[in-house]
Each structure stands twice: as structure tokens, then as C-alpha cells.
Design a protein around this motif. Sequence first.
Motif, mmCIF file in Angstrom:
data_model
loop_
_atom_site.group_PDB
_atom_site.id
_atom_site.type_symbol
_atom_site.label_atom_id
_atom_site.label_comp_id
_atom_site.label_asym_id
_atom_site.label_seq_id
_atom_site.Cartn_x
_atom_site.Cartn_y
_atom_site.Cartn_z
ATOM 1 N N SER A 47 -22.107 6.655 40.740
ATOM 2 C CA SER A 47 -22.465 5.535 41.585
ATOM 3 C C SER A 47 -23.708 5.921 42.365
ATOM 4 N N SER A 48 -24.575 4.952 42.584
ATOM 5 C CA SER A 48 -25.728 5.191 43.445
ATOM 6 C C SER A 48 -25.270 5.172 44.894
ATOM 7 N N VAL A 49 -26.067 5.752 45.752
ATOM 8 C CA VAL A 49 -25.783 5.716 47.185
ATOM 9 C C VAL A 49 -26.347 4.409 47.724
ATOM 10 N N PRO A 50 -25.505 3.567 48.343
ATOM 11 C CA PRO A 50 -26.038 2.326 48.901
ATOM 12 C C PRO A 50 -27.058 2.633 49.992
ATOM 13 N N TRP A 51 -28.220 1.998 49.904
ATOM 14 C CA TRP A 51 -29.292 2.308 50.841
ATOM 15 C C TRP A 51 -30.155 1.071 51.045
ATOM 16 N N PRO A 52 -30.547 0.804 52.284
ATOM 17 C CA PRO A 52 -31.404 -0.356 52.550
ATOM 18 C C PRO A 52 -32.692 -0.304 51.730
ATOM 19 N N GLY A 53 -33.122 -1.478 51.270
ATOM 20 C CA GLY A 53 -34.332 -1.571 50.463
ATOM 21 C C GLY A 53 -34.064 -1.527 48.977
ATOM 22 N N SER A 54 -32.809 -1.362 48.582
ATOM 23 C CA SER A 54 -32.448 -1.324 47.157
ATOM 24 C C SER A 54 -31.525 -2.499 46.837
ATOM 25 N N THR A 55 -31.456 -2.828 45.551
ATOM 26 C CA THR A 55 -30.578 -3.908 45.088
ATOM 27 C C THR A 55 -29.498 -3.304 44.205
ATOM 28 N N PHE A 56 -28.276 -3.837 44.342
ATOM 29 C CA PHE A 56 -27.114 -3.259 43.662
ATOM 30 C C PHE A 56 -26.231 -4.327 43.048
ATOM 31 N N ILE A 57 -25.486 -3.906 42.040
ATOM 32 C CA ILE A 57 -24.282 -4.601 41.596
ATOM 33 C C ILE A 57 -23.156 -3.818 42.245
ATOM 34 N N ILE A 58 -22.266 -4.501 42.956
ATOM 35 C CA ILE A 58 -21.158 -3.819 43.654
ATOM 36 C C ILE A 58 -19.918 -3.990 42.789
ATOM 37 N N ARG A 59 -19.451 -2.866 42.233
ATOM 38 C CA ARG A 59 -18.407 -2.878 41.210
ATOM 39 C C ARG A 59 -17.162 -2.132 41.683
ATOM 40 N N CYS A 60 -16.000 -2.675 41.367
ATOM 41 C CA CYS A 60 -14.737 -1.988 41.641
ATOM 42 C C CYS A 60 -14.668 -0.759 40.742
ATOM 43 N N ALA A 61 -14.428 0.400 41.334
ATOM 44 C CA ALA A 61 -14.416 1.656 40.582
ATOM 45 C C ALA A 61 -13.228 1.757 39.630
ATOM 46 N N ILE A 62 -12.186 0.999 39.871
ATOM 47 C CA ILE A 62 -10.986 1.084 39.038
ATOM 48 C C ILE A 62 -11.008 0.059 37.901
ATOM 49 N N THR A 63 -11.336 -1.205 38.219
ATOM 50 C CA THR A 63 -11.257 -2.272 37.221
ATOM 51 C C THR A 63 -12.579 -2.575 36.537
ATOM 52 N N GLY A 64 -13.703 -2.204 37.149
ATOM 53 C CA GLY A 64 -15.012 -2.520 36.604
ATOM 54 C C GLY A 64 -15.486 -3.920 36.946
ATOM 55 N N LYS A 65 -14.646 -4.709 37.630
ATOM 56 C CA LYS A 65 -15.054 -6.053 38.049
ATOM 57 C C LYS A 65 -16.073 -5.942 39.186
ATOM 58 N N VAL A 66 -16.891 -6.994 39.352
ATOM 59 C CA VAL A 66 -17.984 -6.945 40.324
ATOM 60 C C VAL A 66 -17.875 -8.079 41.346
ATOM 61 N N ILE A 67 -18.469 -7.853 42.514
ATOM 62 C CA ILE A 67 -18.530 -8.897 43.536
ATOM 63 C C ILE A 67 -19.492 -9.966 43.036
ATOM 64 N N THR A 68 -18.975 -11.200 42.932
ATOM 65 C CA THR A 68 -19.706 -12.287 42.296
ATOM 66 C C THR A 68 -19.686 -13.536 43.176
ATOM 67 N N LEU A 69 -20.835 -14.175 43.295
ATOM 68 C CA LEU A 69 -20.950 -15.461 43.986
ATOM 69 C C LEU A 69 -20.906 -16.560 42.929
ATOM 70 N N VAL A 70 -19.859 -17.405 42.974
ATOM 71 C CA VAL A 70 -19.700 -18.512 42.032
ATOM 72 C C VAL A 70 -19.369 -19.776 42.816
ATOM 73 N N ASP A 71 -20.185 -20.788 42.674
ATOM 74 C CA ASP A 71 -19.949 -22.075 43.339
ATOM 75 C C ASP A 71 -19.708 -21.916 44.835
ATOM 76 N N GLY A 72 -20.460 -21.038 45.453
ATOM 77 C CA GLY A 72 -20.352 -20.842 46.899
ATOM 78 C C GLY A 72 -19.207 -19.956 47.336
ATOM 79 N N LYS A 73 -18.408 -19.455 46.393
ATOM 80 C CA LYS A 73 -17.269 -18.602 46.729
ATOM 81 C C LYS A 73 -17.517 -17.187 46.230
ATOM 82 N N ILE A 74 -16.964 -16.211 46.957
ATOM 83 C CA ILE A 74 -17.042 -14.811 46.539
ATOM 84 C C ILE A 74 -15.749 -14.455 45.825
ATOM 85 N N ILE A 75 -15.896 -14.029 44.576
ATOM 86 C CA ILE A 75 -14.749 -13.599 43.787
ATOM 87 C C ILE A 75 -15.052 -12.225 43.216
#
Length: 180
Positions: A47-75
Motif C-alpha cells: 500500500s502507498s502511504v497516504p499523503w497530501p498532494g497525491s490521488t488514491f484508490i482507497i481499497r479494503c485490504a481484506i476484500t479488495g473492494k474500494v470506496i466508491t461514489l455512486v449516485d451521490g452515495k458512498i458505497i
Amino acid sequence: MNLNWIDPKPISDRDDSTRGVNTPPETIADDFLNDHDPLGTPKLSNSSVPWPGSTFIIRCAITGKVITLVDGKIIIAPPGGRGAIYWACIETKGWYGFREINSGRFLGHDKNGYLCCRAERQQGWENFCVRMTPEGGYVLLMTHWERLWHVGPKMDKGVEMLVKVGEKMADGMLWEFVKV
């Protein structure tokens, strides 16, 4: 005071203890140690170290699912589906914030604790603390008055939503930050 334990021989500054020994490069030694964990603990992906000025995909380390914005909702959803998954890391007053790059809106929470992406600027409900865990990966914490709450899943009408779940690590999820 008894000084019989002191060795009267002088100590030489010259060290011949490594002569003739081939020391492997640090990457080889590191790989060896990672491959031979005496406790058999599973290793997380890099995993990269989260740091200001960078862009990331935020992924669950166990399931591989990611934080996603869909239709105004976070899933939390598998990558590659419909929705926005790129989060620019911002720092405001020492707190991290995550701004979805297309909408320009900040990841935060609503009055019920559900994560949302509505704010045009980072304020109290958009503040995050990111902590590394000893096993690898990170926990995401959000402010709740003077306390920090873990971010974790909650099923709502068959959809895995993200919420502020509680103050204990067991309540939250383990995250990875994939730099893009």
C-alpha cells in the motif's frame, strides 16, 4: 566493588568479523524475511502511504473492494464498476481530507454517520485521521465531537454502505491506499 569480571586485554578497533562473508543486498534480505515469517502471519499487498498532494484508490485490504461514489452515495464496491473511485488527499489544519476528483466534493459523513460526498470544502465532518497498523494497512478514523470513530461497513437495503461504526478497531476495516 568487585572488578574481577573486567577483561584486562585491550580491545582492538579493527573488526575482521565480516571478512569473507557475502552479505546479500537489502532487497534480497527483505524478501527472505518476508517469505519466512515465523508466525505465518498473512502479508498484505503493498500500500502507498497516504499523503497530501497525491490521488488514491482507497481499497479494503481484506476484500479488495474500494470506496466508491455512486449516485451521490458512498458505497464499498468491487473496482471496475460504475462510480467514482479516485480520491485526492488534501490536508487542512492537520487533518486529512479526501476530495473526489471529478465532482470536487469531499468525503465526509452526514448526521446519521453515513459517509457521503457533498461538501465543497473540508470542515469538521470531512476530517480524517489515517493510522498505520502493525500488521500493515491503515485504519480510517473520523472525528465525532472530541473522539475518533473507525470507518466500516453497514448493509443498507442490500448495499454495503460506509459509516462511522465505533471507537474500537474491531468495528472498522483495514484499508490500503493505491496511488494513481
